[in-house]
Design a protein around this motif. Structure first.
Motif, PDB file in Angstrom:
ATOM      1  N   LEU A   1      38.306  48.640  42.872  1.00  0.00           N
ATOM      2  CA  LEU A   1      37.953  47.565  41.933  1.00  0.00           C
ATOM      3  C   LEU A   1      37.285  46.406  42.662  1.00  0.00           C
ATOM      4  O   LEU A   1      36.301  45.841  42.169  1.00  0.00           O
ATOM      5  CB  LEU A   1      39.197  47.066  41.189  1.00  0.00           C
ATOM      6  CG  LEU A   1      39.728  47.934  40.078  1.00  0.00           C
ATOM      7  CD1 LEU A   1      41.027  47.352  39.526  1.00  0.00           C
ATOM      8  CD2 LEU A   1      38.708  48.072  38.965  1.00  0.00           C
ATOM      9  N   ASN A   2      37.814  46.051  43.817  1.00  0.00           N
ATOM     10  CA  ASN A   2      37.217  44.958  44.589  1.00  0.00           C
ATOM     11  C   ASN A   2      35.787  45.312  45.012  1.00  0.00           C
ATOM     12  O   ASN A   2      34.896  44.461  44.945  1.00  0.00           O
ATOM     13  CB  ASN A   2      38.078  44.622  45.801  1.00  0.00           C
ATOM     14  CG  ASN A   2      39.388  43.970  45.408  1.00  0.00           C
ATOM     15  OD1 ASN A   2      39.512  43.396  44.323  1.00  0.00           O
ATOM     16  ND2 ASN A   2      40.378  44.061  46.277  1.00  0.00           N
TER      17      ASN A   2
ATOM     18  N   LEU B   1      51.652  50.219  39.644  1.00  0.00           N
ATOM     19  CA  LEU B   1      51.393  51.176  40.711  1.00  0.00           C
ATOM     20  C   LEU B   1      49.948  51.669  40.719  1.00  0.00           C
ATOM     21  O   LEU B   1      49.299  51.683  41.775  1.00  0.00           O
ATOM     22  CB  LEU B   1      52.352  52.363  40.612  1.00  0.00           C
ATOM     23  CG  LEU B   1      52.153  53.424  41.688  1.00  0.00           C
ATOM     24  CD1 LEU B   1      52.508  52.880  43.057  1.00  0.00           C
ATOM     25  CD2 LEU B   1      52.943  54.661  41.374  1.00  0.00           C
ATOM     26  N   LEU B   2      49.421  52.056  39.575  1.00  0.00           N
ATOM     27  CA  LEU B   2      48.052  52.583  39.549  1.00  0.00           C
ATOM     28  C   LEU B   2      47.043  51.506  39.925  1.00  0.00           C
ATOM     29  O   LEU B   2      46.049  51.790  40.598  1.00  0.00           O
ATOM     30  CB  LEU B   2      47.728  53.175  38.180  1.00  0.00           C
ATOM     31  CG  LEU B   2      48.536  54.421  37.792  1.00  0.00           C
ATOM     32  CD1 LEU B   2      48.148  54.903  36.411  1.00  0.00           C
ATOM     33  CD2 LEU B   2      48.372  55.526  38.819  1.00  0.00           C
ATOM     34  N   LEU B   3      47.292  50.272  39.515  1.00  0.00           N
ATOM     35  CA  LEU B   3      46.406  49.170  39.884  1.00  0.00           C
ATOM     36  C   LEU B   3      46.412  48.967  41.401  1.00  0.00           C
ATOM     37  O   LEU B   3      45.369  48.747  42.015  1.00  0.00           O
ATOM     38  CB  LEU B   3      46.816  47.881  39.173  1.00  0.00           C
ATOM     39  CG  LEU B   3      45.975  46.653  39.460  1.00  0.00           C
ATOM     40  CD1 LEU B   3      44.527  46.876  39.046  1.00  0.00           C
ATOM     41  CD2 LEU B   3      46.544  45.442  38.733  1.00  0.00           C
ATOM     42  N   ARG B   4      47.579  49.054  41.991  1.00  0.00           N
ATOM     43  CA  ARG B   4      47.677  48.934  43.462  1.00  0.00           C
ATOM     44  C   ARG B   4      46.835  50.006  44.149  1.00  0.00           C
ATOM     45  O   ARG B   4      46.182  49.751  45.152  1.00  0.00           O
ATOM     46  CB  ARG B   4      49.119  49.095  43.919  1.00  0.00           C
ATOM     47  CG  ARG B   4      49.971  47.900  43.714  1.00  0.00           C
ATOM     48  CD  ARG B   4      51.358  48.238  44.198  1.00  0.00           C
ATOM     49  NE  ARG B   4      52.186  47.069  44.336  1.00  0.00           N
ATOM     50  CZ  ARG B   4      53.413  47.110  44.815  1.00  0.00           C
ATOM     51  NH1 ARG B   4      53.927  48.247  45.216  1.00  0.00           N
ATOM     52  NH2 ARG B   4      54.130  46.022  44.894  1.00  0.00           N
ATOM     53  N   LEU B   5      46.869  51.226  43.605  1.00  0.00           N
ATOM     54  CA  LEU B   5      46.146  52.334  44.222  1.00  0.00           C
ATOM     55  C   LEU B   5      44.633  52.181  44.093  1.00  0.00           C
ATOM     56  O   LEU B   5      43.893  52.556  45.005  1.00  0.00           O
ATOM     57  CB  LEU B   5      46.589  53.666  43.604  1.00  0.00           C
ATOM     58  CG  LEU B   5      48.048  54.066  43.864  1.00  0.00           C
ATOM     59  CD1 LEU B   5      48.390  55.328  43.082  1.00  0.00           C
ATOM     60  CD2 LEU B   5      48.309  54.256  45.347  1.00  0.00           C
TER      61      LEU B   5
ATOM     62  N   GLY C   1      32.354  43.401  43.798  1.00  0.00           N
ATOM     63  CA  GLY C   1      31.328  42.963  44.743  1.00  0.00           C
ATOM     64  C   GLY C   1      29.951  43.499  44.388  1.00  0.00           C
ATOM     65  O   GLY C   1      28.939  42.829  44.605  1.00  0.00           O
ATOM     66  N   MET C   2      29.902  44.682  43.809  1.00  0.00           N
ATOM     67  CA  MET C   2      28.630  45.286  43.396  1.00  0.00           C
ATOM     68  C   MET C   2      28.253  44.874  41.973  1.00  0.00           C
ATOM     69  O   MET C   2      27.249  45.353  41.447  1.00  0.00           O
ATOM     70  CB  MET C   2      28.739  46.811  43.506  1.00  0.00           C
ATOM     71  CG  MET C   2      28.975  47.290  44.931  1.00  0.00           C
ATOM     72  SD  MET C   2      29.349  49.064  45.027  1.00  0.00           S
ATOM     73  CE  MET C   2      27.851  49.771  44.411  1.00  0.00           C
TER      74      MET C   2
ATOM     75  N   ASP D   1      35.429  40.282  36.218  1.00  0.00           N
ATOM     76  CA  ASP D   1      36.776  39.788  35.945  1.00  0.00           C
ATOM     77  C   ASP D   1      36.896  39.430  34.477  1.00  0.00           C
ATOM     78  O   ASP D   1      35.898  39.172  33.795  1.00  0.00           O
ATOM     79  CB  ASP D   1      37.085  38.559  36.814  1.00  0.00           C
ATOM     80  CG  ASP D   1      37.320  38.932  38.265  1.00  0.00           C
ATOM     81  OD1 ASP D   1      37.914  40.001  38.502  1.00  0.00           O
ATOM     82  OD2 ASP D   1      36.912  38.164  39.135  1.00  0.00           O
ATOM     83  N   TYR D   2      38.140  39.401  34.003  1.00  0.00           N
ATOM     84  CA  TYR D   2      38.391  39.044  32.613  1.00  0.00           C
ATOM     85  C   TYR D   2      37.916  37.612  32.371  1.00  0.00           C
ATOM     86  O   TYR D   2      38.239  36.720  33.152  1.00  0.00           O
ATOM     87  CB  TYR D   2      39.885  39.184  32.295  1.00  0.00           C
ATOM     88  CG  TYR D   2      40.161  39.130  30.829  1.00  0.00           C
ATOM     89  CD1 TYR D   2      40.017  40.257  30.043  1.00  0.00           C
ATOM     90  CD2 TYR D   2      40.515  37.933  30.218  1.00  0.00           C
ATOM     91  CE1 TYR D   2      40.236  40.210  28.695  1.00  0.00           C
ATOM     92  CE2 TYR D   2      40.730  37.878  28.859  1.00  0.00           C
ATOM     93  CZ  TYR D   2      40.595  39.019  28.097  1.00  0.00           C
ATOM     94  OH  TYR D   2      40.794  38.967  26.751  1.00  0.00           O
TER      95      TYR D   2
END
Length: 178
Positions: A94-95, A85-89, A99-100, A105-106
């Motif tokens: 994050l995206n 859930l927190l990742l979805r929010l 981009g910045m 990414d891992y």
């Protein structure tokens, strides 16, 4: 092949195996890739905890474990859950940060957080039946202060929501015949 009652630990990291040997000197440890297990014989049960999501060829790794278990043998898989859930929010942020180039990414080939349903589908395709879905067995109160704070937030989600929305999802599986 391991003797009855003996534990066998496998990892690709020599450092992690060294740590494990200090903690469990009575166990047997092997430096190996999960897609090419140098084992013969049968094991009563197996566990893959926070490992499968970091393996590029997940199907091959599961096939290796499948071959080591007898029909009805048990496998416990605990993985990061892309439906957390927190990742979805925070995903849009994050995206943007990716981009910045603020967040990277891992750095593992094939790493991707699968969604809860994707994990279940993959496990079923590879010959395992989900017996039960459980909360993570990971302790939440470890690490430095920022880690403990993050884990506290994860713990709150874990108390309030079903496993399919947790950070880590645990699957108790039974090896079926393919």
């Amino acid at each position: 092949s391991a003797a009855k009652g003996q534990y066998c630990g496998i990892d690709v990291s020599p450092e992690r195996l060294q740590l494990a040997r200090r903690r469990r000197p009575d166990a047997w440890f092997i430096l190996a890739d999960a897609t090419r297990l140098p084992l013969a014989g049968r094991f009563d049960c197996a566990a893959m905890v926070t490992a499968l999501e970091f393996i590029a060829d997940k199907s091959r790794a599961l096939g290796q474990v499948y071959d080591l278990l007898p029909p009805g043998g048990l496998l416990y898989v605990e993985v990061r859950n892309g439906d957390f859930l927190l990742l979805r929010l925070i995903r849009p942020f994050l995206n943007l940060a990716r981009g910045m180039r603020i967040v990277r990414d891992y750095p593992a080939d094939g790493f991707r957080d699968l969604a809860f349903a994707e994990w279940k589908q993959l496990l079923g395709r590879e010959g395992f039946r989900v017996v039960r879905v459980v909360r993570s067995c990971r302790p939440l109160w470890y690490g430095d202060l920022p880690t403990r704070l993050r884990n506290s937030l994860i713990g709150l989600v874990r108390l309030m929501l079903p496993v399919r929305l947790h950070y880590m999802a645990g699957f108790v599986l039974c090896r079926d015949n393919r």
